[in-house]
Design a protein around this motif. Structure first.
Motif, PDB file in Angstrom:
ATOM      1  N   ALA A 201       1.378 -10.144   9.548  1.00  0.00           N
ATOM      2  CA  ALA A 201       0.169  -9.383   9.230  1.00  0.00           C
ATOM      3  C   ALA A 201      -0.799  -9.442  10.407  1.00  0.00           C
ATOM      4  CB  ALA A 201      -0.481  -9.945   7.979  1.00  0.00           C
ATOM      5  N   ARG A 202      -1.543  -8.336  10.625  1.00  0.00           N
ATOM      6  CA  ARG A 202      -2.404  -8.219  11.801  1.00  0.00           C
ATOM      7  C   ARG A 202      -3.879  -8.430  11.472  1.00  0.00           C
ATOM      8  NH1 ARG A 202      -1.922  -2.935  14.231  1.00  0.00           N
ATOM      9  NH2 ARG A 202      -1.333  -2.121  12.205  1.00  0.00           N
ATOM     10  N   GLY A 203      -4.174  -8.969  10.285  1.00  0.00           N
ATOM     11  CA  GLY A 203      -5.554  -9.308   9.953  1.00  0.00           C
ATOM     12  C   GLY A 203      -6.367  -8.132   9.473  1.00  0.00           C
ATOM     13  N   LYS A 204      -7.666  -8.203   9.669  1.00  0.00           N
ATOM     14  CA  LYS A 204      -8.604  -7.205   9.167  1.00  0.00           C
ATOM     15  C   LYS A 204      -9.008  -6.229  10.259  1.00  0.00           C
ATOM     16  CE  LYS A 204     -11.533 -10.368   7.812  1.00  0.00           C
ATOM     17  NZ  LYS A 204     -12.731 -11.021   7.225  1.00  0.00           N
ATOM     18  N   GLY A 205      -8.993  -4.961   9.910  1.00  0.00           N
ATOM     19  CA  GLY A 205      -9.648  -3.968  10.741  1.00  0.00           C
ATOM     20  C   GLY A 205     -11.064  -3.778  10.229  1.00  0.00           C
ATOM     21  N   TYR A 206     -11.775  -2.832  10.798  1.00  0.00           N
ATOM     22  CA  TYR A 206     -13.153  -2.624  10.391  1.00  0.00           C
ATOM     23  C   TYR A 206     -13.212  -2.226   8.919  1.00  0.00           C
ATOM     24  CZ  TYR A 206     -17.968  -1.086  10.314  1.00  0.00           C
ATOM     25  OH  TYR A 206     -19.301  -0.948  10.005  1.00  0.00           O
ATOM     26  N   GLY A 207     -14.016  -2.939   8.123  1.00  0.00           N
ATOM     27  CA  GLY A 207     -14.159  -2.644   6.702  1.00  0.00           C
ATOM     28  C   GLY A 207     -13.129  -3.285   5.821  1.00  0.00           C
ATOM     29  N   GLY A 208     -12.138  -3.950   6.385  1.00  0.00           N
ATOM     30  CA  GLY A 208     -11.114  -4.615   5.587  1.00  0.00           C
ATOM     31  C   GLY A 208     -11.593  -5.955   5.068  1.00  0.00           C
ATOM     32  N   SER A 209     -10.869  -6.482   4.073  1.00  0.00           N
ATOM     33  CA  SER A 209     -11.261  -7.765   3.493  1.00  0.00           C
ATOM     34  C   SER A 209     -10.138  -8.786   3.499  1.00  0.00           C
ATOM     35  CB  SER A 209     -11.745  -7.572   2.044  1.00  0.00           C
ATOM     36  OG  SER A 209     -10.715  -7.010   1.251  1.00  0.00           O
ATOM     37  N   SER A 210      -8.893  -8.320   3.663  1.00  0.00           N
ATOM     38  CA  SER A 210      -7.756  -9.229   3.575  1.00  0.00           C
ATOM     39  C   SER A 210      -7.181  -9.533   4.954  1.00  0.00           C
ATOM     40  CB  SER A 210      -6.657  -8.615   2.696  1.00  0.00           C
ATOM     41  OG  SER A 210      -5.507  -9.406   2.718  1.00  0.00           O
ATOM     42  N   GLU A 211      -6.976 -10.805   5.224  1.00  0.00           N
ATOM     43  CA  GLU A 211      -6.329 -11.200   6.475  1.00  0.00           C
ATOM     44  C   GLU A 211      -4.829 -10.903   6.440  1.00  0.00           C
ATOM     45  OE1 GLU A 211      -7.530 -12.177   9.229  1.00  0.00           O
ATOM     46  OE2 GLU A 211      -9.620 -12.563   8.723  1.00  0.00           O
ATOM     47  N   ASP A 212      -4.261 -10.869   5.242  1.00  0.00           N
ATOM     48  CA  ASP A 212      -2.825 -10.629   5.099  1.00  0.00           C
ATOM     49  C   ASP A 212      -2.618  -9.528   4.069  1.00  0.00           C
ATOM     50  OD1 ASP A 212      -0.097 -10.628   4.792  1.00  0.00           O
ATOM     51  OD2 ASP A 212       0.105 -12.804   4.653  1.00  0.00           O
ATOM     52  N   HIS A 213      -2.455  -8.297   4.548  1.00  0.00           N
ATOM     53  CA  HIS A 213      -2.389  -7.123   3.678  1.00  0.00           C
ATOM     54  C   HIS A 213      -0.947  -6.624   3.525  1.00  0.00           C
ATOM     55  CE1 HIS A 213      -4.537  -3.958   1.521  1.00  0.00           C
ATOM     56  NE2 HIS A 213      -3.713  -3.077   2.061  1.00  0.00           N
ATOM     57  N   ARG A 214      -0.031  -7.534   3.398  1.00  0.00           N
ATOM     58  CA  ARG A 214       1.360  -7.128   3.175  1.00  0.00           C
ATOM     59  C   ARG A 214       1.553  -6.862   1.675  1.00  0.00           C
ATOM     60  NH1 ARG A 214       4.446 -11.818   6.363  1.00  0.00           N
ATOM     61  NH2 ARG A 214       2.766 -12.994   5.374  1.00  0.00           N
ATOM     62  N   PHE A 215       0.828  -5.839   1.214  1.00  0.00           N
ATOM     63  CA  PHE A 215       0.795  -5.440  -0.196  1.00  0.00           C
ATOM     64  C   PHE A 215       1.654  -4.181  -0.326  1.00  0.00           C
ATOM     65  CE2 PHE A 215      -3.842  -7.195  -0.482  1.00  0.00           C
ATOM     66  CZ  PHE A 215      -3.368  -8.481  -0.266  1.00  0.00           C
ATOM     67  N   THR A 216       2.811  -4.306  -0.903  1.00  0.00           N
ATOM     68  CA  THR A 216       3.868  -3.331  -0.635  1.00  0.00           C
ATOM     69  C   THR A 216       3.855  -2.072  -1.488  1.00  0.00           C
ATOM     70  OG1 THR A 216       6.268  -3.138  -0.311  1.00  0.00           O
ATOM     71  CG2 THR A 216       5.540  -4.653  -2.029  1.00  0.00           C
ATOM     72  N   ASN A 217       3.548  -2.163  -2.790  1.00  0.00           N
ATOM     73  CA  ASN A 217       3.657  -0.977  -3.652  1.00  0.00           C
ATOM     74  C   ASN A 217       2.530  -0.921  -4.674  1.00  0.00           C
ATOM     75  OD1 ASN A 217       6.765  -2.192  -3.438  1.00  0.00           O
ATOM     76  ND2 ASN A 217       6.540  -0.074  -2.807  1.00  0.00           N
ATOM     77  N   LEU A 218       1.703   0.101  -4.570  1.00  0.00           N
ATOM     78  CA  LEU A 218       0.593   0.305  -5.491  1.00  0.00           C
ATOM     79  C   LEU A 218       0.893   1.510  -6.379  1.00  0.00           C
ATOM     80  CD1 LEU A 218      -2.319  -0.619  -6.235  1.00  0.00           C
ATOM     81  CD2 LEU A 218      -3.144   1.094  -4.611  1.00  0.00           C
ATOM     82  N   ILE A 219       0.831   1.290  -7.687  1.00  0.00           N
ATOM     83  CA  ILE A 219       1.021   2.373  -8.650  1.00  0.00           C
ATOM     84  C   ILE A 219      -0.332   2.588  -9.342  1.00  0.00           C
ATOM     85  CG2 ILE A 219       2.410   3.267 -10.541  1.00  0.00           C
ATOM     86  CD1 ILE A 219       4.065   2.337  -8.121  1.00  0.00           C
ATOM     87  N   GLY A 220      -1.052   3.621  -8.935  1.00  0.00           N
ATOM     88  CA  GLY A 220      -2.397   3.857  -9.456  1.00  0.00           C
ATOM     89  C   GLY A 220      -3.423   3.159  -8.594  1.00  0.00           C
ATOM     90  N   ASN A 221      -4.400   3.912  -8.097  1.00  0.00           N
ATOM     91  CA  ASN A 221      -5.302   3.350  -7.092  1.00  0.00           C
ATOM     92  C   ASN A 221      -6.736   3.172  -7.573  1.00  0.00           C
ATOM     93  OD1 ASN A 221      -5.883   6.075  -7.198  1.00  0.00           O
ATOM     94  ND2 ASN A 221      -6.041   6.348  -4.986  1.00  0.00           N
ATOM     95  N   GLY A 222      -6.963   3.141  -8.896  1.00  0.00           N
ATOM     96  CA  GLY A 222      -8.318   2.874  -9.353  1.00  0.00           C
ATOM     97  C   GLY A 222      -8.432   2.836 -10.864  1.00  0.00           C
ATOM     98  N   ASP A 223      -9.226   1.899 -11.385  1.00  0.00           N
ATOM     99  CA  ASP A 223      -9.418   1.791 -12.831  1.00  0.00           C
ATOM    100  C   ASP A 223     -10.113   3.010 -13.415  1.00  0.00           C
ATOM    101  OD1 ASP A 223      -8.257  -0.688 -12.695  1.00  0.00           O
ATOM    102  OD2 ASP A 223     -10.144  -1.808 -12.778  1.00  0.00           O
ATOM    103  N   LYS A 224     -10.842   3.739 -12.602  1.00  0.00           N
ATOM    104  CA  LYS A 224     -11.599   4.898 -13.094  1.00  0.00           C
ATOM    105  C   LYS A 224     -10.852   6.222 -12.912  1.00  0.00           C
ATOM    106  CE  LYS A 224     -16.041   2.622 -12.283  1.00  0.00           C
ATOM    107  NZ  LYS A 224     -17.367   2.689 -11.608  1.00  0.00           N
ATOM    108  N   GLN A 225      -9.609   6.149 -12.486  1.00  0.00           N
ATOM    109  CA  GLN A 225      -8.807   7.366 -12.298  1.00  0.00           C
ATOM    110  C   GLN A 225      -8.227   7.807 -13.647  1.00  0.00           C
ATOM    111  OE1 GLN A 225      -8.383   9.205  -9.678  1.00  0.00           O
ATOM    112  NE2 GLN A 225      -8.803   7.973  -7.869  1.00  0.00           N
ATOM    113  N   THR A 226      -9.079   8.332 -14.514  1.00  0.00           N
ATOM    114  CA  THR A 226      -8.652   8.662 -15.879  1.00  0.00           C
ATOM    115  C   THR A 226      -7.609   9.771 -15.910  1.00  0.00           C
ATOM    116  OG1 THR A 226     -10.547  10.147 -16.104  1.00  0.00           O
ATOM    117  CG2 THR A 226     -10.815   7.877 -16.881  1.00  0.00           C
ATOM    118  N   GLY A 227      -7.504  10.562 -14.846  1.00  0.00           N
ATOM    119  CA  GLY A 227      -6.468  11.582 -14.779  1.00  0.00           C
ATOM    120  C   GLY A 227      -5.072  11.004 -14.698  1.00  0.00           C
TER     121      GLY A 227
END
Length: 411
Positions: A201-227
Motif C-alpha cells: 500500500a502507498r499510504g494516503k494521498g491528499y484527502g485520504g484517511s487510510s494508510e493501507d487502502h487495499r480494500f478490494t470489493n465494494l458493493i454499494g457506496n453509501g448508506d443514503k443511496q436509496t436507489g
C-alpha cells in the motif's frame, strides 16, 4: 502483381479474426463455463460477430457508446490505459482475453494538494462499465499501480449496469478498489476471479484517511443511496481473495450477495466479508484458510444511527462457524429461493480454487480455427475480389477470395 499480393496478404494477417473456442477439456470439473446465480441470464456477444483487438484504440472502437451489436471481442496482449475508460450504454458484448492478456494502468502519481487531486484521479483506473447490459468480461488480468487512499479509480467499476458476468479474471493492485459494484447495478455474477495486491500500500494521498487502502470489493457506496434498494444482487462463485487483500471481500450495502465456494487466504485481512446497511449476505461453503481470515470471516458495518439494519447467514464453511444474525425486519436471503445452483464441500475449496491450471484467475485455454466466412449475398460489388494468387476475379469465381482485406469462401 507479386508486391500487390504481398500487400493483400499483409492486410489479411492483421484483419482476419481467428475463431476461438474455450478448451472445455481443461476446465475444472466444477467449472460450468457459464454464469450462475444472479447473472445466469448473461449471454454477452454470443451468436454475434467476432473480432480480435491488440491495442487500446482497437478495443475502444468496439465499445463505442450505446453500441448494441452482438460482438465477441477477443483481446490479445497488453492493452495500456491512461486513465479509466468509460464504456457507456453498451449491450451484448463479450470481452475475452486470450492467454496472457492484461489491461494495465501503472500511473502512480499521488496528489499532495487539492489543486492536483482531480488530475491525478483521472489518470487512475482501467474500465468503467456504466449503464450497460448483457456484458461478459473474461480471462483478463487487470493491473494497476497499487492501493492509495485519495478516492482514485478502480480496476473495474460496474455502475448502474445490469446482467454482467465477470469470469476468470485476476485483479491486482487497484488504486482504489479492484472490482466495485455500485449505483443500482444489478444481476451480477463474478466467478472464478482472483483478487490480490502484489505491491505494498502507498499510504494516503491528499484527502485520504487510510494508510493501507487495499480494500478490494465494494458493493454499494453509501448508506443514503436509496436507489440501490432492491438492486446490487450479486453472486460470487469460486473466487479467491489472496494475499494483500485487507478488507471488503466484499463489503455490502443494500444488496443480496451470495458468496459460494470462495477461498479466503489473505494473511493481511482485517476482516473478510463486511455487512453494511440493508445488506443481506449468504456465505456458503467457503474456506477461510489464513489465520487472519479465520479470525474475522465476517464483520458488521451497519452501526451508524438510523442505518443499523443488516442480515447475514454463514453456512457449511471451513473455519467459520454457522451463524444467522440480523437487525431489522427484512427476511433472510436464501439463494435456493431465488435460483438453482450446484456446490461442493468447503474442504475442497482450497484445492479447487487455487489450482494453477484451471482454478481462479485467467486460466482459460483455447483451441482455434481459421476464421473464413462464406461471402455474403450483399457483399459490396464495387470492391475488387482476388484469388489467393492475387489475380482479380469476378462474382462467378468459386473458392477462396480476398475482398476488402478479408477472406471469404465464394460459392
Amino acid at each position: 502483381m507479386k508486391k500487390y499480393l504481398l500487400a493483400i496478404l499483409a492486410v489479411v494477417a492483421v484483419n482476419t479474426c481467428i475463431a476461438q473456442t474455450i478448451d472445455a477439456s481443461k476446465l475444472s470439473e466444477y467449472d460450468k463455463n457459464a454464469p450462475v446465480g444472479f447473472g445466469a441470464s448473461v449471454t454477452g456477444g454470443e451468436g454475434g460477430t467476432t473480432v480480435t483487438v491488440e491495442n487500446f484504440s482497437q478495443l475502444k472502437a468496439q465499445l463505442s457508446a450505446f453500441s448494441t451489436t452482438k460482438t465477441i471481442i477477443y483481446v490479445k496482449g497488453t492493452i495500456t490505459f491512461d486513465g479509466q475508460y468509460e464504456m457507456r450504454g453498451v449491450k451484448n458484448k463479450t470481452i475475452i482475453g486470450l492467454p496472457g492478456t492484461t489491461f494495465e494502468n501503472m500511473n502512480e502519481d499521488i496528489p499532495t494538494s487539492e489543486s492536483d487531486k482531480n488530475a491525478k484521479i483521472k489518470k487512475t483506473g482501467i474500465l468503467l462499465v456504466r449503464e450497460c447490459d448483457n456484458i461478459a468480461i473474461r480471462n483478463i488480468t487487470f493491473k494497476s499501480a497499487g492501493a492509495c487512499d485519495f478516492n482514485g479509480n478502480d480496476n473495474l467499476y460496474l455502475q448502474g449496469s445490469t446482467n454482467v458476468w465477470v469470469d476468470h479474471c485476476d485483479f491486482q493492485d487497484g488504486v482504489d478498489g479492484n472490482l466495485d459494484i455500485c449505483i443500482a447495478a444489478d444481476n451480477i455474477c463474478v466467478s472464478w476471479c482472483r483478487f490480490r495486491y502484489l505491491l505494498p500500500a502507498r499510504g494516503k494521498g491528499y484527502g485520504g484517511s487510510s494508510e493501507d487502502h487495499r480494500f478490494t470489493n465494494l458493493i454499494g457506496n453509501g448508506d443514503k443511496q436509496t436507489g440501490d434498494q432492491g438492486k446490487l444482487n450479486v453472486t460470487f462463485a469460486n473466487c479467491w481473495w489472496d494475499n494483500g487483500c485487507k478488507e471488503r471481500m466484499p463489503r455490502v450495502r443494500f444488496g443480496k450477495v451470495h458468496t459460494l465456494n470462495c477461498l479466503y487466504s489473505s494473511e493481511n485481512a482485517n476482516y473478510c466479508v463486511g455487512g453494511g446497511y440493508k445488506s443481506n449476505v449468504y456465505i456458503e461453503k467457503c474456506a477461510f484458510t489464513s489465520d487472519k481470515a479465520k479470525k474475522t470471516p465476517w464483520k458488521k458495518y451497519a452501526t451508524s444511527s438510523g442505518y443499523t439494519d443488516y442480515n447475514v447467514t454463514i453456512k457449511d464453511c471451513l473455519n467459520a462457524a454457522d451463524k444467522q444474525e440480523r437487525s431489522g425486519d427484512i427476511d433472510y436471503f436464501v439463494p435456493t429461493d431465488v435460483y438453482t445452483y450446484t456446490s461442493y464441500a468447503a474442504n475442497l475449496v482450497e484445492s479447487v480454487v487455487s489450482n494453477a491450471d484451471n482454478g481462479a484467475g485467467p486460466t482459460l485455454q483455447f483451441t482455434s480455427s481459421d476464421g473464413i466466412n462464406t461471402i455474403k449475398t450483399n457483399q459490396r460489388s464495387d470492391m475488387p475480389r482476388y484469388n489467393i494468387k492475387g489475380q482479380q476475379v469476378d462474382s462467378s469465381y468459386k473458392g477462396l477470395v480476398i475482398q476488402g482485406g478479408k477472406k471469404y469462401i465464394q460459392k
